[in-house]
Structures are given as C-alpha cells and as structure tokens.
Design a protein around this motif. Structure first.
Motif, PDB file in Angstrom:
ATOM      1  N   GLY A 140      58.685  17.467  30.721  1.00 34.80           N
ATOM      2  CA  GLY A 140      59.384  15.834  30.942  1.00 34.80           C
ATOM      3  C   GLY A 140      59.571  15.725  29.975  1.00 34.80           C
ATOM      4  N   GLY A 141      59.771  14.741  29.464  1.00 35.88           N
ATOM      5  CA  GLY A 141      60.824  13.473  28.986  1.00 35.88           C
ATOM      6  C   GLY A 141      59.807  13.679  27.096  1.00 35.88           C
ATOM      7  N   SER A 142      59.064  13.604  27.173  1.00 31.46           N
ATOM      8  CA  SER A 142      57.805  13.697  25.907  1.00 31.46           C
ATOM      9  C   SER A 142      58.585  15.491  24.974  1.00 31.46           C
ATOM     10  CB  SER A 142      56.345  14.012  25.732  1.00 31.46           C
ATOM     11  OG  SER A 142      56.031  13.565  26.580  1.00 31.46           O
ATOM     12  N   HIS A 176      59.656   4.486  23.211  1.00 35.31           N
ATOM     13  CA  HIS A 176      58.327   4.913  23.458  1.00 35.31           C
ATOM     14  C   HIS A 176      57.097   6.221  22.619  1.00 35.31           C
ATOM     15  CE1 HIS A 176      56.280   8.455  26.480  1.00 35.31           C
ATOM     16  NE2 HIS A 176      55.950   7.568  27.208  1.00 35.31           N
ATOM     17  N   ASP A 258      66.837   8.286  23.835  1.00 41.03           N
ATOM     18  CA  ASP A 258      65.410   8.153  25.677  1.00 41.03           C
ATOM     19  C   ASP A 258      65.936   8.097  26.604  1.00 41.03           C
ATOM     20  OD1 ASP A 258      63.091   8.984  26.646  1.00 41.03           O
ATOM     21  OD2 ASP A 258      61.477   7.599  25.614  1.00 41.03           O
ATOM     22  N   TYR A 261      62.849   7.419  31.559  1.00 32.92           N
ATOM     23  CA  TYR A 261      62.856   6.477  32.167  1.00 32.92           C
ATOM     24  C   TYR A 261      64.632   6.154  32.752  1.00 32.92           C
ATOM     25  CZ  TYR A 261      62.459   1.836  34.409  1.00 32.92           C
ATOM     26  OH  TYR A 261      62.737   0.276  35.328  1.00 32.92           O
ATOM     27  N   ASP A 285      64.631  12.280  32.321  1.00 33.57           N
ATOM     28  CA  ASP A 285      62.826  12.823  33.309  1.00 33.57           C
ATOM     29  C   ASP A 285      63.368  13.023  34.744  1.00 33.57           C
ATOM     30  OD1 ASP A 285      60.904  13.762  32.444  1.00 33.57           O
ATOM     31  OD2 ASP A 285      59.908  11.701  32.367  1.00 33.57           O
ATOM     32  N   HIS A 287      61.534  13.833  37.329  1.00 35.55           N
ATOM     33  CA  HIS A 287      60.484  13.683  38.065  1.00 35.55           C
ATOM     34  C   HIS A 287      60.466  12.459  37.721  1.00 35.55           C
ATOM     35  CE1 HIS A 287      58.299  14.621  33.778  1.00 35.55           C
ATOM     36  NE2 HIS A 287      58.211  13.437  34.137  1.00 35.55           N
ATOM     37  N   LYS A 288      60.998  11.369  37.765  1.00 33.27           N
ATOM     38  CA  LYS A 288      60.852  10.060  37.717  1.00 33.27           C
ATOM     39  C   LYS A 288      62.044   9.092  38.491  1.00 33.27           C
ATOM     40  CE  LYS A 288      58.619   8.972  33.264  1.00 33.27           C
ATOM     41  NZ  LYS A 288      58.747   8.722  31.947  1.00 33.27           N
TER      42      LYS A 288
HETATM   43  C1  LIG Z   1      57.596   8.752  31.066  1.00 33.61           C
HETATM   44  C2  LIG Z   1      58.762   8.637  29.633  1.00 33.61           C
HETATM   45  C3  LIG Z   1      58.637   9.677  28.627  1.00 33.61           C
HETATM   46  C4  LIG Z   1      57.530  10.723  28.146  1.00 33.61           C
HETATM   47  O1  LIG Z   1      57.950  11.212  29.145  1.00 33.61           O
HETATM   48  P1  LIG Z   1      56.913  12.256  30.495  1.00 33.61           P
HETATM   49  O2  LIG Z   1      57.775  13.114  31.453  1.00 33.61           O
HETATM   50  O3  LIG Z   1      56.027  11.768  30.568  1.00 33.61           O
HETATM   51  O4  LIG Z   1      56.413  13.460  29.179  1.00 33.61           O
HETATM   52  C5  LIG Z   1      59.745   9.214  27.694  1.00 33.61           C
HETATM   53  N1  LIG Z   1      60.016   8.034  27.383  1.00 33.61           N
HETATM   54  C6  LIG Z   1      60.425   7.466  27.840  1.00 33.61           C
HETATM   55  C7  LIG Z   1      61.244   6.027  27.712  1.00 33.61           C
HETATM   56  C8  LIG Z   1      59.186   7.327  29.281  1.00 33.61           C
HETATM   57  O5  LIG Z   1      59.138   6.086  30.194  1.00 33.61           O
END
Ligand SMILES: *Cc1c(COP(=O)(O)O)cnc(C)c1O
Length: 459
Positions: A140-142, A176, A258, A261, A285, A287-288
């Motif tokens: 994921g994003g993290s 984030h 980043d 989202y 991401d 998955h978003k």
């Molecule tokens: C959701 C999000 C993350 C983290 O992503 P995960 O997939 O939940 O680990 C990081 N930065 C932003 C701006 C996000 O919206």
C-alpha cells in the motif's frame, strides 16, 4: 489419504461453493447497509475460537455469510477514509493469482508474473504521465512511502552501511501519517521532519518551504528530501508540484510525491498534476482510486539505480546467475520485499477487461460527485463547506449542531458512511468518492442523512 490433500470431487464442490458465495455477495453489495451492525463483543463471540484437532471440512465455508454480515461492505454509500470499491474482475484476478501461488521475487521464480508486473507498472506510470518511470507493486501507500524515503536517504546521505546520520525532510502540515511513521522507522527521527505551513487551500507554502530549508542549512543541518502530497487525505489538496520540483532541483533534494490517494486521478485530470513527472519517486495506491481489491500499492521511481542502491543486498542463495537482462531481473533488488504475491494479475485483468476509457470515466464521475455534493451543501443554509474540493474529498459541517454527534447518528442510521477530519481546528464531516458503484442518489443521500441526523439531535 495423505494429510492436507483433498479429492478432486471435494475440490470441485468447494470451488463451486466459494464462487457462488462470492457471486451472491457481489449481487447484494449495493443493498447492504453502509456499515454493519456489530460490536466487539459480538465479533469476539463469533470469531474468537480455538483450533480443533479434527478438521471441519467443507463446513468452513458456512462461516462466510456471518463474516460478511460483520464486514464493512464496499458498496457505493461508503464515503469514509479513502476506500476503494474492490472491482470484481480485479478480485477474480486476485483469486487466480493466489491459485498460481507465484513468488514474484525475480524472473527466475515467476517468469510470467514478473513480466506482467513490469507491464502494469508501465500502464500506471503512463496513466500518471510518467511513462519513463519504473517501479514495484507493494502492500500500500505506507510501504511505498517508506521505500521512497529509504531511496531518498540512500541517494542523499547513505546510511545502509554506516547507519543514519542527522538530516531533515520537508512535508506540508497536511502530510499523511505514513510519512512521519516512515521517518521514524528510518531512524531520521520525527523531530527532523519539518512540517511546512499551508495556504488557504491547504497546499504547501513554497515560501515557507524555502525558508525552512535555508534555516536548516544555516544551522548546519543536512536537508535530504521534500515530500509533496498529490491529494491530501483530508481534502485532496495537491501541493504546487512545479514550484516544489524547482526548489528540489535547486537545493539538490530528493522529491518524493505521496500520490496514494490522488495520484491515479491524473488519468482523468492530468492538468492538475503538472510537475509530477519531475519527482524522483511517487507513491500510488491502486486499491484506492483505481478501484482494485486490497492490497495494491505502487512505488514509481525515475531511476531504478537508486532503488538498487537502497534495497539490493544480495546473498549467494538468491544471487541471479542469468546473463540475459530480462531473465536476471529481480524485484527484490528494487524493493524491501523478497517473497511477494502476484499483485499485478488483478491489475492485468481488471484494467484490460474495462479499458483505459472506463477508468478515466469512473474517476471523472467521482470528481463530479464531489462537486455535486459541494454544490448541494452550499445550497443548504444550515450546512457549510469547510474547504475547497480540488479532487473527490468534501469536508463540511452543520452550522449549529455538534458535528461529532451528527456523525455518530449518520453512521448508526446505516444509509451512508462518512468519516471526519479537522479543518482549521474545526471538526469536519468528510465524504470521499473513490467508488465506481456510487450513484447521484447516493451523493444526495449524504446531505439528507446529515440533516435527518441533525434533526434527531433536537428530540
Ligand atoms: C491512504 C494513504 C496513504 C497510506 O496508504 P495505505 O495504502 O493505507 O498504506 C498514504 N498517503 C496518503 C495521502 C493516503 O491517502
């Protein structure tokens, strides 16, 4: 029969039953409440159990219905956080990926899967206007943010051998939480993450950024990286990427964006993401805002050598012997992961099944839904829009009622699910649109549910 082996008749029965469960769930998902009626006591009673000595057999599938009843559905009326919609073709791709059980470490262990991952990375990079970038899929994003910052540190102040030395990183106040978390894990220290003030649109102020970098240099600190946000989690704010890229270039700092989202919305509104192509690394991401089932993060980078500098530490037992560049490719040399699931198959199937236009249109519809909600809020005297709506997240409040109590009631009513944010120190109700199932009626229901919940508070 050998332990764990099952007969082909039994496997065929189980497969049919499992697929039938998936299908009936998908057909019901639009009609489910936005949030399940459940409690910690109930889930503990239902799902905390011991592991029996003897197997239950096919009965294990009987639990699915009750699990689904205590799960948060990905229906079109869920507007909390940034939660994608679990596109079914992607889900089938995930099932088939699990069946193949590829370990996508290197071409040698997963020839087709590695090439497919490289292909879909290319599609994602092209979708955000960064065709020349390479990358890796991750949880994921993290995880992507952690890897991006690890690359930044190794590029600017190498730490992998001798350990971390003092340095500073810059991000907006709206950053984030995964960024301070990554900064902590990398040993940079959260106190060395400079949180730069934002303008009225909650975008990083570049004058303040420049001042902070200059002040740190005067104090003998070593700035290494700027983290720009392309779609802040609260309101979807996009930091001024071209100006920040220029500062990064001038100061010789790594630029990580980043875009977990917002980034993939560049497929529909590329003009909002100008400057993204000047980043060194970008988190996305799928998955978003690409509607894929969890987990489907992605880190893109301009130059894979920096990924190898940060992540390649190859022991003999995995050293790749092949000469051919395709066959000697190893994701583990460009990622913190070694064993990796075949995440690319869901993208491969879902993105090709629907085609590029369908994704562009779905994102455009989410953007339009956000504008529709903002307009509806502005036409309601008792409601107030609290922030601009550059992407698909809308923050607002009821002018005269306790908004935290409204939020609880809205969720308890079960028709729509909202989350919250703090905007200019005010408690905000927040709706975020990243769901291909959402209809205009669902959008209108947000306002009518908030007003109905507020009216209930009078009684
Ligand atoms: C959701 C999000 C993350 C983290 O992503 P995960 O997939 O939940 O680990 C990081 N930065 C932003 C701006 C996000 O919206």
């Amino acid at each position: 029969m050998q332990s764990l082996k099952i007969s082909s008749e039994e496997l065929s029965r189980l497969t049919e039953q499992a697929i039938a469960l998936a299908l009936s769930y998908w057909t019901s998902v639009e009609d489910l409440p936005a949030y399940p009626t459940t409690s910690g006591e109930q889930t503990a009673k239902l799902f905390s159990r011991s592991w029996a000595e003897e197997g239950l057999g096919g009965k294990v599938l009987d639990d699915f219905k009750i699990i689904a009843e205590h799960a948060r559905p990905s229906g079109g009326k869920f507007f909390g956080y940034v939660l994608g919609s679990g596109e079914p073709v992607g889900a089938l791709g995930d099932l088939l990926a699990t069946v193949l059980n590829q370990n996508v470490t290197a071409w040698r262990s997963a020839p087709a899967a590695v090439t497919i991952e490289q292909s879909v990375i290319g599609w994602l990079a092209e979708a955000v206007g960064c065709s020349a970038f390479r990358g890796t899929l991750c949880g994921g994003g993290s995880a992507a943010n952690l890897m991006g910052l690890a690359m930044a540190r190794e590029a600017k102040l190498p730490a992998n051998e001798a350990g971390a030395r003092p340095c500073t990183v810059y991000a907006s106040e709206q950053v984030h939480m995964s960024i301070p978390k990554a900064i902590a894990m990398l040993g940079i220290g959260r106190a060395n993450l400079r949180l730069i003030p934002v303008d009225d649109d909650l975008r990083m102020r570049t004058d303040a950024l420049e001042a902070a970098i200059a002040a740190d240099r005067r104090a003998g600190m070593t700035p290494i990286a700027i983290v720009a946000t392309a779609g802040s989690v609260n309101i979807g704010a996009i930091d001024p990427l071209p100006e920040i890229a220029e500062i990064a270039r001038r100061e010789a700092l790594w630029l990580h964006v980043d875009g977990a989202y917002g980034g993939l919305a560049a497929l529909a509104v590329p003009e909002k993401f100008r400057g993204l192509e000047r980043a060194d690394s970008i988190s996305l991401d799928a998955h978003k805002w690409f509607y894929q089932p969890l987990e489907c993060g992605c880190l893109l980078y301009r130059d894979p050598q920096f990924a190898r500098d940060a992540f390649s530490h190859t022991e003999d037992y995995v050293r790749v012997m092949a000469e051919n560049p395709t066959e000697s490719f190893a994701f583990f040399e460009e990622s913190m992961e070694l064993s990796r699931r075949f995440r690319a198959l869901k993208l491969w199937m879902s993105l090709q099944y629907h085609g590029k236009r369908a994704f562009r249109e779905a994102i455009s519809r989410d953007l339009a839904h956000a504008q529709l909600l903002a307009e509806t809020i502005q036409s309601q005297p008792e409601l107030e829009l609290l922030a601009p709506v550059p992407l698909s997240a809308v923050c607002f409040r009821h002018r005269s009622k306790d908004n935290a109590s409204i939020l609880k009631r809205v969720i308890a009513r079960g028709r729509v699910y909202l989350s919250n944010a703090t905007i200019h120190r005010q408690f905000a109700l927040r709706a975020c649109f990243v769901n291909h199932r959402t209809t205009e009626d669902d959008v209108r229901a947000i306002v009518s549910e908030v007003i109905a919940a507020a009216d209930e508070l009078n009684r």
